[in-house]
Motif scaffolding. Structure first.
Motif, PDB file in Angstrom:
ATOM      1  N   THR A  54      -5.551  11.691   8.420  1.00 17.57           N
ATOM      2  CA  THR A  54      -6.179  11.790   7.102  1.00 17.57           C
ATOM      3  C   THR A  54      -6.015  10.493   6.317  1.00 17.57           C
ATOM      4  O   THR A  54      -6.962   9.984   5.702  1.00 17.57           O
ATOM      5  CB  THR A  54      -5.572  12.963   6.325  1.00 17.57           C
ATOM      6  N   LEU A  55      -4.808   9.926   6.360  1.00 20.65           N
ATOM      7  CA  LEU A  55      -4.565   8.677   5.624  1.00 20.65           C
ATOM      8  C   LEU A  55      -5.371   7.523   6.204  1.00 20.65           C
ATOM      9  O   LEU A  55      -5.794   6.616   5.474  1.00 20.65           O
ATOM     10  CB  LEU A  55      -3.072   8.351   5.648  1.00 20.65           C
ATOM     11  N   THR A  56      -5.587   7.545   7.509  1.00 19.49           N
ATOM     12  CA  THR A  56      -6.386   6.487   8.123  1.00 19.49           C
ATOM     13  C   THR A  56      -7.807   6.504   7.579  1.00 19.49           C
ATOM     14  O   THR A  56      -8.427   5.434   7.375  1.00 19.49           O
ATOM     15  CB  THR A  56      -6.394   6.655   9.652  1.00 19.49           C
ATOM     16  N   ASN A  57      -8.359   7.663   7.305  1.00 16.85           N
ATOM     17  CA  ASN A  57      -9.721   7.760   6.776  1.00 16.85           C
ATOM     18  C   ASN A  57      -9.838   7.180   5.370  1.00 16.85           C
ATOM     19  O   ASN A  57     -10.952   6.910   4.895  1.00 16.85           O
ATOM     20  CB  ASN A  57     -10.182   9.215   6.766  1.00 16.85           C
ATOM     21  N   LEU A  58      -8.702   6.984   4.704  1.00 18.25           N
ATOM     22  CA  LEU A  58      -8.724   6.394   3.360  1.00 18.25           C
ATOM     23  C   LEU A  58      -8.799   4.877   3.392  1.00 18.25           C
ATOM     24  O   LEU A  58      -8.857   4.232   2.330  1.00 18.25           O
ATOM     25  CB  LEU A  58      -7.472   6.833   2.582  1.00 18.25           C
ATOM     26  N   GLU A  59      -8.776   4.292   4.589  1.00 18.37           N
ATOM     27  CA  GLU A  59      -8.896   2.833   4.760  1.00 18.37           C
ATOM     28  C   GLU A  59      -7.777   2.080   4.042  1.00 18.37           C
ATOM     29  O   GLU A  59      -7.965   0.991   3.510  1.00 18.37           O
ATOM     30  CB  GLU A  59     -10.255   2.353   4.238  1.00 18.37           C
ATOM     31  N   LEU A  60      -6.572   2.638   4.072  1.00 27.11           N
ATOM     32  CA  LEU A  60      -5.426   1.993   3.429  1.00 27.11           C
ATOM     33  C   LEU A  60      -4.792   0.986   4.372  1.00 27.11           C
ATOM     34  O   LEU A  60      -4.851   1.142   5.596  1.00 27.11           O
ATOM     35  CB  LEU A  60      -4.388   3.042   3.028  1.00 27.11           C
ATOM     36  N   PRO A  61      -4.139  -0.058   3.842  1.00 28.79           N
ATOM     37  CA  PRO A  61      -3.389  -0.987   4.687  1.00 28.79           C
ATOM     38  C   PRO A  61      -2.235  -0.252   5.370  1.00 28.79           C
ATOM     39  O   PRO A  61      -1.761   0.785   4.885  1.00 28.79           O
ATOM     40  CB  PRO A  61      -2.877  -2.050   3.710  1.00 28.79           C
ATOM     41  N   PRO A  62      -1.721  -0.766   6.489  1.00 28.95           N
ATOM     42  CA  PRO A  62      -0.643  -0.069   7.208  1.00 28.95           C
ATOM     43  C   PRO A  62       0.574   0.241   6.360  1.00 28.95           C
ATOM     44  O   PRO A  62       1.156   1.326   6.479  1.00 28.95           O
ATOM     45  CB  PRO A  62      -0.316  -1.041   8.347  1.00 28.95           C
ATOM     46  N   ASP A  63       1.012  -0.688   5.489  1.00 28.91           N
ATOM     47  CA  ASP A  63       2.206  -0.402   4.694  1.00 28.91           C
ATOM     48  C   ASP A  63       1.951   0.732   3.713  1.00 28.91           C
ATOM     49  O   ASP A  63       2.832   1.563   3.451  1.00 28.91           O
ATOM     50  CB  ASP A  63       2.691  -1.658   3.973  1.00 28.91           C
ATOM     51  N   GLN A  64       0.701   0.812   3.172  1.00 30.94           N
ATOM     52  CA  GLN A  64       0.379   1.898   2.257  1.00 30.94           C
ATOM     53  C   GLN A  64       0.281   3.237   3.000  1.00 30.94           C
ATOM     54  O   GLN A  64       0.663   4.274   2.473  1.00 30.94           O
ATOM     55  CB  GLN A  64      -0.945   1.587   1.557  1.00 30.94           C
ATOM     56  N   VAL A  65      -0.219   3.205   4.234  1.00 32.29           N
ATOM     57  CA  VAL A  65      -0.267   4.431   5.033  1.00 32.29           C
ATOM     58  C   VAL A  65       1.140   4.982   5.242  1.00 32.29           C
ATOM     59  O   VAL A  65       1.392   6.190   5.069  1.00 32.29           O
ATOM     60  CB  VAL A  65      -0.955   4.165   6.388  1.00 32.29           C
ATOM     61  N   LEU A  66       2.073   4.111   5.587  1.00 34.02           N
ATOM     62  CA  LEU A  66       3.448   4.584   5.821  1.00 34.02           C
ATOM     63  C   LEU A  66       4.098   5.059   4.532  1.00 34.02           C
ATOM     64  O   LEU A  66       4.890   6.018   4.545  1.00 34.02           O
ATOM     65  CB  LEU A  66       4.274   3.470   6.465  1.00 34.02           C
ATOM     66  N   ARG A  67       3.774   4.398   3.402  1.00 36.88           N
ATOM     67  CA  ARG A  67       4.363   4.832   2.131  1.00 36.88           C
ATOM     68  C   ARG A  67       3.871   6.234   1.773  1.00 36.88           C
ATOM     69  O   ARG A  67       4.663   7.097   1.359  1.00 36.88           O
ATOM     70  CB  ARG A  67       4.012   3.824   1.035  1.00 36.88           C
ATOM     71  N   ARG A  68       2.567   6.470   1.923  1.00 36.99           N
ATOM     72  CA  ARG A  68       2.033   7.807   1.647  1.00 36.99           C
ATOM     73  C   ARG A  68       2.591   8.833   2.644  1.00 36.99           C
ATOM     74  O   ARG A  68       2.896   9.969   2.265  1.00 36.99           O
ATOM     75  CB  ARG A  68       0.511   7.778   1.748  1.00 36.99           C
TER      76      ARG A  68
END
Length: 676
Positions: free
Chosen positions: A504-518
């Motif tokens: 789900t977080l990948t579909n938000l097009e977030l940078p890797p560090d933001q994906v891990l933070r979420r």
């Protein structure tokens, strides 16, 4: 030249004289007071036993010439015969010594056959029978054992003196000993119960032939020992053995076989273990199998054992459905949960066996005469039944035997229930994990991928490691490998939830560090939602490495949450481990993650993996990374072949301690956008 022999001494298993006759006094010159409790080695000249000692060590019959040591130190050559007989488990084998020369005694004189001085005050019972197997002499001990009600009567056969079943089998064994000359040792005998009395202790019976001077049999001697105490010890030993032999694995079929193997021949001559269909979920439900008015499928055969090689008594093999008459002891035990005790099998017409001709045939063919059927029950659930049968052993089952069988069944039932519960949980966990892990990786046009997953316990096959390749917009791809703490169904369930969050977080097009933070925030919430009690902990943790590759720019962006670094292999074979800042595992709540970016040449290889591939308690990660580096520098070939080679060669030798996940991605030449 053969000489007539006379019984002279009784020797214990420790080679000490415990009985001494007048004949021995004549031959040796020692009085009973001088010989009793003396080692027999002192009664023979050094080197003059000619194999007697070896025969006693091996508990076998021996005869030959020996040199007797007399009180004045001189030797005297005599013929000696040593015959073992059992006095029960508590004492082991004792030995009767016969020596000559003496004049051949007349059989009509009991004292000539068995000297009264030897057995009158012995602790075991003695009974002598002639060629026709009629009683001719007995000592006082056997009269006090309740072996023969009213005591032996001269001229009467054993079948005329013993009530109830078993007398015919005992007389047949006497006849065999008389005709073959081979002794029969330590046969258990259960005295027939008398109305109003409690069960009597079992006896250990041993039979050995009595021979004339020319070697011809002249009768049979029966020795009886009260084994009540040794029988109790035997039962305790068998239960202790069952604790180590039964339940060695979490496999229901093997546990059933271990119960059968433990009980044969220690308790029974033929044992079968039948399991309910709920214990073997992979088998067809019994209710779907064909039944008739005289035969219904009641169980599946789980285990069987016999004193006969190949278990010829068995009508069904292991794994096959077992059919029984609708009204029989088998269905009775299944439905009531109570044991069936049949010390003497009733083969008369009019019983349930009329509807079971195959079992009736087996009973006749193998001389089966005593039966016990006990339920296998644990935690209120009937798991099956176990049948114990005697045929070779002439003694019928006793109530003590029934209690022992029920004790064995109780131990086996707990192991069966543990195995049943384990199989059920494992099946659910495997199904869950198969649904949660990607069946086919979708990497788009950016990379070619290959993956492997190897659980630490190949039998369980369930863990918390995962991997994924998630296509993104503009031909980009996200590559993920993670490791949830723990094993089993809970770890697999948590892994599935974390993997869905990452998707789900990948579909938000977030940078890797933001994906891990979420992801860290979500996992902290998952831990908060879990119930906390004395059996569970709310802590949920996972390591993860998250990589995004853009084929248009050949840029690779990476972030790590407590995970081993990705390996980057250039087209010329150089291997480097990315210097990714290692943040805390997700679920800790620190949220301190940083990304790095690197540019990859076309045809580069990215290797993501979990720590189980490169680290064990006995082998640190640096050694594992060196092995991984060596495997990645191998000549380039098919990606699937490389993945197999890494799994085969990189882990440290020995049993894996942690699950292993591997994801390989080889960058491809990008297809210009807008072109097919």
């Amino acid at each position: 030249m053969s000489t007539p022999l006379e019984l002279v001494a009784l020797v214990s298993a420790s080679r000490t004289v415990v009985g001494w006759t007048e004949a021995a006094e004549r031959l040796w010159g020692y009085s009973a007071e001088e010989a009793m409790n003396r080692p027999v080695d002192h009664l023979l000249m050094a080197g003059g036993d000619s194999g007697c000692a070896s025969a006693m060590e091996q508990s076998r019959t021996w005869s030959g010439t020996v040199e007797l040591r007399q009180p004045d130190g001189r030797g005297r050559t005599m013929e000696l015969r040593v015959s073992p007989f059992s006095v029960g488990e508590a004492a082991g084998d004792w030995f009767v010594w016969e020596a000559g020369p003496i004049e051949p005694p007349a059989l009509s004189s009991p004292d000539a056959v068995v000297p009264k001085a030897l057995f009158d005050h012995a602790p075991m019972g003695a009974l002598v029978l002639d060629r026709d197997l009629r009683c001719i002499w007995s000592n006082q001990a056997i009269n006090e054992m309740d072996f023969i009600p009213g005591g032996p009567q001269p001229g009467r056969r054993i079948t005329e003196l013993l009530p109830g079943g078993g007398a015919e089998a005992l007389e047949a064994e006497m006849r065999r000993v008389f005709e073959s000359g081979a002794p029969s040792l330590d046969q258990e005998w259960i005295p027939p119960a008398v109305a109003g009395e409690t069960g009597k202790p079992p006896l250990s019976l041993s039979l050995f032939p009595l021979d004339e001077s020319d070697g011809r049999a002249r009768g049979v001697c029966l020795m009886a020992v009260d084994t009540g105490e040794s029988g109790s010890r035997r039962r305790l030993e068998l239960l202790a053995e069952a604790g180590t032999r039964i339940g060695s694995t979490l496999d229901v079929m093997r546990t059933a076989q271990e119960l059968a193997d433990t009980a044969v021949p220690a308790l029974a001559d033929f044992v079968t273990v039948e399991l309910a269909d709920t214990v073997i979920p992979d088998e067809e439900p019994l209710g779907r199998l064909d039944a008739s008015n005289v035969s219904v499928p009641a169980f599946y055969r789980g285990g069987m054992a016999s004193v006969h090689p190949g278990v010829p008594e068995a009508l069904w093999q292991r794994g096959m459905p077992v059919f029984v008459p609708p009204t029989s002891p088998y269905t009775g035990v299944r439905d009531s949960g109570q044991s069936h005790f049949e010390p003497v099998i009733d083969t008369s017409p009019g019983t349930w066996r009329d509807n079971d001709p195959d079992r009736a045939r087996v009973v006749r063919q193998f001389g089966l005469h005593s039966l016990m059927i006990v339920p296998l029950r644990a935690r209120g659930v009937l798991l099956g039944i176990a049948s114990f049968v005697r045929g070779e052993n002439p003694a019928p089952f006793s109530r003590d035997d029934l209690r022992l069988a029920e004790g064995l069944a109780a131990r086996a039932s707990l192991s069966l229930d543990n195995a049943r519960r384990y199989s059920r949980e494992r099946t659910a966990a495997l199904a869950l994990q198969r649904d949660l892990l990607p069946h086919q990786l979708q990497s788009g046009q950016a990379v070619e991928v290959a993956s492997r997953y190897l659980p630490a316990d190949t039998r369980d096959g369930v863990g918390g490691d995962w991997f994924d390749a998630i296509p993104m917009r503009h031909d980009r791809v996200a590559l993920v490998v993670g490791d949830v703490a723990g094993h089993g169904i809970n770890a697999a369930a948590t892994m599935g939830r974390v993997r869905m969050v990452v998707n789900t977080l990948t579909n938000l097009e977030l940078p890797p560090d933001q994906v891990l933070r979420r992801l860290d925030e979500v996992v902290v919430g998952l831990a908060r939602d879990r119930p906390e009690d004395e059996f569970t902990t709310p802590i949920v943790g996972a390591t993860c490495v998250y990589v995004v590759y853009d084929p248009a720019t050949r840029r690779c962006t990476m972030a790590s949450a407590g995970h081993p670094p990705p390996a980057i292999v250039t087209p010329d074979g150089d291997v480097a481990f990315a210097d990714v800042p290692v943040g805390a595992p997700v679920g800790v709540g620190l949220g301190d993650f940083r990304s790095i970016e690197t540019r990859l040449p076309e045809g580069s290889l990215i290797a993501l993996y979990t720590d189980g591939l490169v680290e064990t308690r006995a082998d640190d990660m640096d050694h594992g990374l060196d092995r991984l580096r060596a495997a990645l520098t191998a000549p380039a070939g098919a990606l699937e072949d490389l993945a197999t080679a890494i799994i085969d060669n990189v882990p440290a030798p020995g049993q894996a301690e942690d699950d292993m996940a591997l994801l390989l991605a080889r960058t491809l030449t990008p297809t210009p956008r807008g072109r097919p």
